[in-house]
Design an enzyme around this catalytic site. Structure first.
Site, PDB file in Angstrom:
ATOM      1  N   ASP A  51     -10.506   2.037  -3.831  1.00  0.00           N
ATOM      2  CA  ASP A  51     -11.087   1.764  -2.513  1.00  0.00           C
ATOM      3  C   ASP A  51     -12.606   1.726  -2.589  1.00  0.00           C
ATOM      4  O   ASP A  51     -13.260   1.286  -1.646  1.00  0.00           O
ATOM      5  CB  ASP A  51     -10.645   2.836  -1.503  1.00  0.00           C
ATOM      6  CG  ASP A  51      -9.331   2.441  -0.835  1.00  0.00           C
ATOM      7  OD1 ASP A  51      -8.900   1.288  -0.988  1.00  0.00           O
ATOM      8  OD2 ASP A  51      -8.746   3.294  -0.146  1.00  0.00           O
ATOM      9  N   ASP A  79       0.817  -1.208   0.000  1.00  0.00           N
ATOM     10  CA  ASP A  79       0.000   0.000   0.000  1.00  0.00           C
ATOM     11  C   ASP A  79       0.856   1.265   0.000  1.00  0.00           C
ATOM     12  O   ASP A  79       2.059   1.216   0.281  1.00  0.00           O
ATOM     13  CB  ASP A  79      -0.920  -0.028   1.231  1.00  0.00           C
ATOM     14  CG  ASP A  79      -2.264   0.615   0.955  1.00  0.00           C
ATOM     15  OD1 ASP A  79      -2.343   1.476   0.060  1.00  0.00           O
ATOM     16  OD2 ASP A  79      -3.246   0.263   1.644  1.00  0.00           O
TER      17      ASP A  79
HETATM   18  C1  GLA Z   1      -5.763   1.864   1.990  1.00  0.00           C
HETATM   19  C2  GLA Z   1      -6.172   0.713   1.110  1.00  0.00           C
HETATM   20  C3  GLA Z   1      -7.255  -0.097   1.808  1.00  0.00           C
HETATM   21  C4  GLA Z   1      -6.750  -0.582   3.137  1.00  0.00           C
HETATM   22  C5  GLA Z   1      -6.283   0.589   3.970  1.00  0.00           C
HETATM   23  C6  GLA Z   1      -5.609   0.132   5.238  1.00  0.00           C
HETATM   24  O1  GLA Z   1      -6.741   2.825   2.076  1.00  0.00           O
HETATM   25  O2  GLA Z   1      -6.592   1.157  -0.128  1.00  0.00           O
HETATM   26  O3  GLA Z   1      -7.647  -1.173   1.008  1.00  0.00           O
HETATM   27  O4  GLA Z   1      -5.705  -1.498   2.956  1.00  0.00           O
HETATM   28  O5  GLA Z   1      -5.361   1.401   3.264  1.00  0.00           O
HETATM   29  O6  GLA Z   1      -5.175   1.184   6.002  1.00  0.00           O
END
Ligand code: GLA
Length: 727
Positions: A545, A475
């Protein structure tokens, strides 16, 4: 040979199954673009060197050419071409003009490589390469323009290398990866724009008489603009007309420019964003600019996309998972967020296994003291309060019930509230005497530093060695600000953005080499770094997301303009959806997630028996359709504009068709849709085993398949139909 050079006319011709690309060396030594389009047999194309008369235009001291009106393959700065330059290098005298002219060239089989940068490769593929070196006498710089043609796939890649042969250091201020001067401006341009949770919307506009730019200055390719541009004729649609696509294989700041000039020619360029870039090139050193992939199709945007898809699946994604079936995963993020413990994780895994899911992914919150997003990034040690038996034991337990295990990292980040920050405050990006801005309570590690990269390599490796982990969700949850490095001299501070990207690439390369069976899924707050550079290291990327299926249809639609479905992470999530609050049936959520690297992200323990049965069926379907979805051809049929979307997968041998249809709203009457399956084989017969209907291919292509949205279907309607050839 697919790359030919006609010595007499000084013409280069680069061919492949979809296109010819032609340019020549002018008498003065400039590379003059002549043609890019449908395949041409003839090489006698010198007459295409039209140079519209322009007034007020300087004439080259090396001959007759007016530099402001010639069509270039790469344009110099400061010598009379007043359009946007491809290169700008500040020399020892403080001038940034260059006059690069032809020196020599070579043609060879196979693909070039770019030091430290991701690029397409030629394994088992028919590829030829042309390298042309240009030289600027005053600065003693060599500029090599690289072209490779993927002969069967129908794509051309370009890149640039510059070498300082002088005895003084120069500063590269701008270096485009490619430039083409098209002869007219009768085009629409397409770009993919968006924001967090809303990535890669398609925007199509007519070219105006001005300059159009897309860019990122955020340190990543970004949610906001993707490093992709397309030029299409006004009549071009999915299935007909000319379409050109340009995609930069790069994950940092970029600039894409389309400039319509005074004589209605169109210059297209893309490369590292010069606004946030400078590079000191020391004597005898080389600098590589990232690759750009160019695709031409005379059969519409759909065909252009499918060429990108073929190239990226075969010649960009790499490694163990490239052609292997990726595990259907369950991720605990939207089920638990930070609030989980070992028992809950195991319980989700257990239920997932019973439904046919193949891998459990433990998301954010497993390390340091991380119970929220205020701390611990950088401290990659297991939180034993949450996982008292330790990672190895947990993974073993999960493996024992027959599930693989994956884990979340955010390697490039550091929380001010972390042990790492306590010991190494100098490791984050920062500007001396200036306070740093936080985003999601975090700072960014200085990935231009080798000690930071080494630390990350060691600490990630330690975790990956400590248990049987086959997957990493990588990430990256903020953009870069206060971009300074305590490790670099002041005259190198503008190199950081690019050095950062090179650092990330180095770390990923080392990890995929050390753990060759590791599957990396890239993520940056969803799809904030969904680019071809990342695909070289991680063959799948979390697309957004937003997992609301109706919104996701749009995001996946836009993403598919350039990137294959097999690279798009897509999950079934909870209802109502956590991002939009909207409700959608489990069937609708399944249909959309199946057009991607499929998974689940919800608390399945909370679902009903009936819902569990639906999930089992979805998993069965996905497994059955895996090959056609991931290796077949993708056809966008309807966009989401009229509240319904439709897309199909057709196997390469055209023996199988999988049609997907989703309507977002119920209507007070039935709605009849005839869906034309353009990619079917007109000479084949297809069976729909569900209702035993038989269709002729030419009927499917010309008359279409009937999909009826029933009256009063509430929150929407979905339809999936699988057709198979019969004799
Ligand atoms: C980001 C990712 C999510 C999740 C969060 C965790 O926003 O896109 O899918 O993994 O971080 O903090």
């Amino acid at each position: 040979m697919s790359i030919t050079f006609c010595d007499k006319q000084k013409i280069f011709k680069i061919d492949n199954s979809k296109s010819s690309y032609v340019f020549k060396i002018s008498d003065e030594g400039y590379l003059i673009h002549l043609y890019y389009g449908n395949y041409l047999k003839d090489i006698n194309l010198e007459y295409l060197d039209t140079r519209p008369f322009v007034n007020f235009a300087p004439v080259s001291p090396y001959g007759e050419i007016m530099l402001d009106s010639a069509n270039f393959e790469y344009s110099n700065n400061g010598i009379g071409d007043f359009r946007s330059p491809s290169i700008s290098v500040l020399d020892i005298d403080g001038n940034n003009a260059t006059n690069f002219r032809y020196k020599n060239h070579k043609i060879y089989n196979g693909k070039y490589e770019l030091n430290g940068l991701p690029s397409t490769y030629d394994e088992n593929t028919n590829v030829e390469t042309l390298e042309i070196t240009l030289y600027d006498e005053k600065t003693d710089l060599y500029l090599t323009i690289l072209y490779s043609t993927f002969i069967d796939i129908g794509a051309i890649t370009r890149a640039v290398k510059i070498k300082n042969n002088s005895i003084t250091t120069v500063n590269i201020e701008k270096i485009s990866s490619f430039c083409i001067d098209f002869k007219d401006c009768n085009y629409d341009y397409i770009n993919l724009y968006g924001s967090w949770g809303n990535e890669r919307n398609l925007s199509r506009n007519k070219l105006g008489n001005c300059k159009h730019c897309i860019s990122s200055n955020r340190g990543t390719s970004s949610h906001q603009q993707n490093p992709f541009l397309s030029l299409v004729r006004p009549n071009t649609d999915e299935n007909i007309g000319e379409a050109y696509g340009f995609n930069l294989v790069y994950s940092g700041n970029f600039l894409g420019e389309i400039e319509v000039d005074q004589k209605n020619t169109t210059r297209v360029q893309m490369g590292i964003n010069p606004e946030t870039f400078n590079w000191e090139l020391e004597p005898q050193n080389e600098f590589f600019a990232p690759e750009v992939v160019m695709v031409y199709s005379s059969n519409g945007i759909g065909d252009m996309s499918r060429t990108f898809h073929n190239l990226y699946r075969n010649n960009l994604c790499r490694g163990y998972w490239k052609d292997r079936k990726r595990p259907i995963l369950i991720n605990n993020w939207e089920a638990t967020y930070f609030d989980f413990n070992e028992d809950e994780i195991f319980s989700i895994a257990q239920s997932a296994k019973n439904l046919g899911i193949e891998m459990f992914v433990m998301d954010d919150g497993w390390f340091g003291k991380r119970d929220n997003d205020m701390c611990s990034l950088g401290d990659w040690v297991v939180n034993l309060n949450k996982i008292p038996s330790g990672l190895n034991e947990l993974v073993k337990k999960i493996n024992d019930i027959g599930l693989e295990f994956g884990i979340w990292f955010e390697p490039e980040m550091i929380s001010p509230n972390s042990d790492l920050y306590k010991y190494h405050p100098e490791w984050c990006l920062q500007i001396p005497n200036r306070k740093s801005s936080l985003s999601r309570h975090q700072l960014v590690l200085d990935m231009s530093r080798q000690d930071v990269i080494d630390y990350l390599f060691e600490s990630l490796s330690k975790i990956l060695n400590s248990a049987n982990i086959i997957y990493v969700k990588w990430d990256m949850n903020r953009h870069l600000s206060e971009v300074g490095s305590l490790n670099l001299a002041k005259n190198k501070q503008k190199e950081i953005y690019h050095r950062y990207v090179l650092g990330v690439y180095q770390l990923m390369e080392r990890l995929v080499n050390k753990f060759p069976k590791l599957l990396i899924e890239n993520c940056s707050g969803g799809g904030g770094r969904f680019d071809a550079g990342m695909l070289y290291y991680s063959p799948q990327i979390w697309t957004s997301d937003t997992s609301d299926s109706f919104k996701r249809v749009e995001i996946q639609y836009g993403t598919s303009i350039c990137y294959p479905v097999s690279t798009m992470g897509a999950h079934v999530s909870a209802c109502p959806n956590h991002q939009t609050g909207r409700s959608a049936s489990l069937d609708a959520r399944g249909l959309v997630a199946m057009s991607g690297t499929f998974g689940y992200e919800l608390n399945i323990d909370k679902l009903t028996e009936e819902e569990h049965e639906i999930i089992k069926k979805q998993i069965q379907d996905y497994n059955n359709y895996y090959n056609i979805i991931n290796y077949g051809d993708y056809y966008r049929i309807n966009s989401v504009q009229n509240e319904q979307a439709c897309w199909a997968f057709i196997s390469k041998d055209k023996k199988e068709i999988l049609l997907n249809f989703i309507s977002l709203k119920g209507q007070p009457y039935p709605v009849y849709n005839l869906i034309k399956l353009i990619g079917a084989d007109k000479n084949k017969k297809y069976l729909d085993a569900e209702n035993e209907k038989i269709y002729f291919g030419d009927t499917l292509i010309n008359a279409g398949l009937l999909v009826v949205i029933p009256q009063c279907c509430g929150d929407g309607y979905i339809y999936q139909c699988y057709l198979k050839e019969i004799q």
